[in-house]
Design a protein around this motif. Sequence first.
Motif, short mmCIF file in Angstrom:
data_model
loop_
_atom_site.label_atom_id
_atom_site.label_comp_id
_atom_site.label_asym_id
_atom_site.label_seq_id
_atom_site.Cartn_x
_atom_site.Cartn_y
_atom_site.Cartn_z
N ALA A 179 -25.78 -21.18 19.45
CA ALA A 179 -25.47 -22.14 20.46
C ALA A 179 -25.35 -21.51 21.94
O ALA A 179 -25.76 -21.97 22.77
CB ALA A 179 -24.33 -22.97 20.10
N GLY A 180 -24.79 -20.26 22.06
CA GLY A 180 -24.44 -19.83 23.16
C GLY A 180 -25.81 -19.23 23.89
O GLY A 180 -26.17 -19.18 24.95
N CYS A 181 -26.68 -18.61 22.79
CA CYS A 181 -28.09 -18.31 23.47
C CYS A 181 -28.79 -19.33 23.81
O CYS A 181 -29.39 -19.33 24.96
CB CYS A 181 -28.82 -17.52 22.11
N HIS A 182 -28.78 -20.29 23.30
CA HIS A 182 -29.49 -21.65 23.68
C HIS A 182 -28.92 -22.22 25.05
O HIS A 182 -29.81 -22.90 25.91
CB HIS A 182 -29.54 -22.95 22.49
N GLN A 183 -27.77 -22.08 25.36
CA GLN A 183 -27.34 -22.41 26.63
C GLN A 183 -27.57 -21.43 27.64
O GLN A 183 -27.40 -21.55 28.88
CB GLN A 183 -25.50 -22.53 26.56
N THR A 184 -28.39 -20.51 27.28
CA THR A 184 -28.53 -19.42 28.18
C THR A 184 -29.89 -19.19 28.73
O THR A 184 -30.90 -18.97 28.09
CB THR A 184 -27.99 -18.03 27.94
N ARG A 185 -30.14 -19.69 30.00
CA ARG A 185 -31.36 -19.65 30.64
C ARG A 185 -32.51 -20.28 29.88
O ARG A 185 -33.64 -19.97 29.75
CB ARG A 185 -31.90 -18.24 30.93
N GLY A 186 -32.22 -21.44 29.19
CA GLY A 186 -33.05 -22.28 28.60
C GLY A 186 -33.55 -23.49 29.23
O GLY A 186 -33.23 -23.70 30.55
N ILE A 187 -34.35 -24.15 28.67
CA ILE A 187 -35.05 -25.53 29.04
C ILE A 187 -34.34 -26.47 28.49
O ILE A 187 -34.63 -26.92 27.33
CB ILE A 187 -36.49 -25.41 29.04
N GLY A 188 -33.15 -26.98 29.01
CA GLY A 188 -32.37 -27.85 28.17
C GLY A 188 -31.77 -27.00 27.19
O GLY A 188 -31.02 -26.06 27.29
N GLY A 189 -31.81 -27.43 25.99
CA GLY A 189 -31.15 -26.81 24.72
C GLY A 189 -32.43 -25.79 23.82
O GLY A 189 -32.16 -25.71 22.88
N PHE A 190 -33.43 -25.78 24.55
CA PHE A 190 -34.86 -25.32 23.87
C PHE A 190 -34.99 -24.04 24.48
O PHE A 190 -35.00 -23.71 25.75
CB PHE A 190 -35.89 -26.06 23.88
N HIS A 191 -35.31 -22.82 23.97
CA HIS A 191 -36.05 -21.61 24.39
C HIS A 191 -37.54 -21.78 24.37
O HIS A 191 -38.34 -21.02 25.08
CB HIS A 191 -35.44 -20.54 23.75
N PHE A 192 -37.99 -22.46 23.31
CA PHE A 192 -39.62 -22.64 23.18
C PHE A 192 -39.63 -24.08 22.80
O PHE A 192 -39.90 -24.56 21.59
CB PHE A 192 -40.14 -21.87 22.06
N GLY A 240 -30.21 -6.70 25.37
CA GLY A 240 -29.26 -6.61 26.52
C GLY A 240 -28.45 -8.22 26.34
O GLY A 240 -28.69 -8.92 25.23
N PHE A 241 -27.92 -8.60 27.20
CA PHE A 241 -27.31 -10.01 27.28
C PHE A 241 -28.45 -10.98 27.50
O PHE A 241 -29.47 -10.71 28.03
CB PHE A 241 -26.26 -10.18 28.30
N ALA A 242 -28.19 -12.05 26.89
CA ALA A 242 -29.24 -13.20 26.98
C ALA A 242 -29.58 -13.55 28.45
O ALA A 242 -30.67 -13.90 28.85
CB ALA A 242 -29.00 -14.37 26.23
N SER A 243 -28.52 -13.15 29.21
CA SER A 243 -28.79 -13.71 30.76
C SER A 243 -29.57 -12.64 31.42
O SER A 243 -30.14 -12.95 32.66
CB SER A 243 -27.36 -13.67 31.41
N ARG A 244 -29.68 -11.51 30.88
CA ARG A 244 -30.39 -10.44 31.53
C ARG A 244 -31.19 -9.44 30.82
O ARG A 244 -30.85 -8.93 29.71
CB ARG A 244 -29.29 -9.46 32.34
N PRO A 245 -32.57 -9.46 31.00
CA PRO A 245 -33.51 -8.46 30.06
C PRO A 245 -32.81 -7.20 30.34
O PRO A 245 -32.32 -6.59 31.32
CB PRO A 245 -34.81 -8.62 30.63
N GLN A 246 -33.35 -6.25 29.10
CA GLN A 246 -32.92 -4.68 29.27
C GLN A 246 -33.74 -4.24 30.52
O GLN A 246 -34.79 -4.50 30.62
CB GLN A 246 -33.15 -4.10 28.01
N THR A 247 -33.21 -3.01 30.95
CA THR A 247 -33.90 -2.30 32.08
C THR A 247 -35.07 -1.55 31.46
O THR A 247 -35.88 -1.10 32.28
CB THR A 247 -32.85 -1.26 32.55
N ARG A 248 -35.49 -1.56 30.05
CA ARG A 248 -36.53 -0.91 29.73
C ARG A 248 -37.78 -1.62 29.98
O ARG A 248 -38.88 -1.30 29.75
CB ARG A 248 -36.50 -0.51 28.22
N GLY A 249 -37.67 -3.02 30.35
CA GLY A 249 -38.76 -3.61 30.89
C GLY A 249 -38.73 -3.74 32.63
O GLY A 249 -39.40 -4.64 33.36
#
Length: 510
Positions: A382-395, A442-451
């Motif tokens: 639930a928490g991941c779907h709330q983070t930077r999603g399109i509504g409640g979807f990631h795909f 990393g956190f769902a809000s922020r990609p890891q710095t390796r990218g």
Amino acid sequence: MSRALRILVAVAALAGGSVPLFAAESALMRGTAITDPDLLKKLDQNDVLTIPRLLWPERNANVPLTTDQMFSQLPQLKQIPPAIDTELDRYVAQQKAAWPSETIGVGEGFDVQLFDRANLKSPDTRFVLAGIVNRMDRAYVSEESCGEIRLIYRLARFDNKPDGGKTATRLPMTFNLVMKARDPHQTDASGKPLTCAEVARRWLDNGDWQRLIGGSVHPSDATLDRIETNIQVSVAPKSALHDFRSDYLLKVFKYDAATKTFEESTLENQIDRDRIVADDALRRDFKEWLLAPDNLRAFDRGTVLIPEKFLAKAAVVPTPAGLDASALQPEFGMMAGEGRDNPVFTDNDVVGALKQAAARGDMQNVRSVAGFQRRLNDVTCAGCHQTRGIGGFHFPGVDWLADKPSNSTIVPASPHFVGDQVRRRDILTAFAAGNRPDFSRGFASRPQTRGSQELAGTEYQDGWGAHCSLQNAGSGTRDESFTSWSCAKGLTCQAAAASRRIGMCFIKTR
């Protein structure tokens, strides 16, 4: 509208596919997902990768089954409709109790507009293939399976037109058939056991689609893993009682090879907050388990696997949830200062565990109480779907049905999904080279710095709309979990809510 909602993410040519429209985003997706609309349309309309063909390979018909036929004729799916009905009934009862003055039902005449469950028993609807996603980055769950391959389907309604044709309308539900990336009994062209390295190389080479999903269009009991459903169960316009809200129901059904059915299961890492906080023994056990050194390290890396006794069999995801801690988020009430006299974790519990972990050199992401709280949210479904999603979807998936699809429906994935592709491809590359991958995230809000080289300056990391640390703009106390969350040149971190820590990158204003 977010820049991600204006970008069609495509992959390089597959089986003679078309040239990608946006090279930068296509490069991010290469080797990790199939989102070519022409290829997906061909695989769906030719009844090659439809759900009925995969689960009923001996069927002679060459047309997809409608939804009513699929659920009535495929015994593997018989437990899914009643389980969804039960959750929808429970949801309606809870809504009536919480908002007794509001009307609730199917249609625009209600204050809370429900998903029409008749769509799951209709001869006019079916699930269409909307994308194929490589999740070998989840091989830490089961190394033998080399991770997962997800075939993602979107519910659609087909209505007759006066000229005899059909109009197609996508409905707010996805149905993900999750398969293991490797059958342990499968062999390669030379007759040797298929390795994770070979599976990864096939994806990175963007080879033939059939080889990418395991070499067969007829998955065996050994490769079927689970079905994941995501339904937008309600929409409630803004009213005198509340802001606009939309709720999404998440359910998981694990495949049982003995009974040959998909059976209701717990959601991975979806902590059952209400049950835990109401049970003294369970609350104590959960705290001791999560703060144990090995588990805390995995929690920090995003690879923790929480035991089933702490988990829920369904999750309702309210959106938008905002940046601040609130009852909309799955962990709310487990941390001190969130309205409960006896929280699961006090600040001293977390600070003490983090100090010991830091002394061992264990921590990469979680370095503060606020970081612990954020990870406790985004490690859940639930928490991941709330983070930077399109509504409640990631795909939400590719909309190849519409003649002239809008930007909001043609984009297959959310900013979180796109931003995570560098990490996923890094893991595929390690597999292909025969190396041990780094599965951390990393956190769902922020990609890891390796990218950072590919994502720098984009909304996925530090561009317009990216999440950032307000303390970098001189606001609030320094928080070690978020100090690296900066904005690209020309942008500044500005508060998007009452949060004292996290804001968003915007153009500087005078």
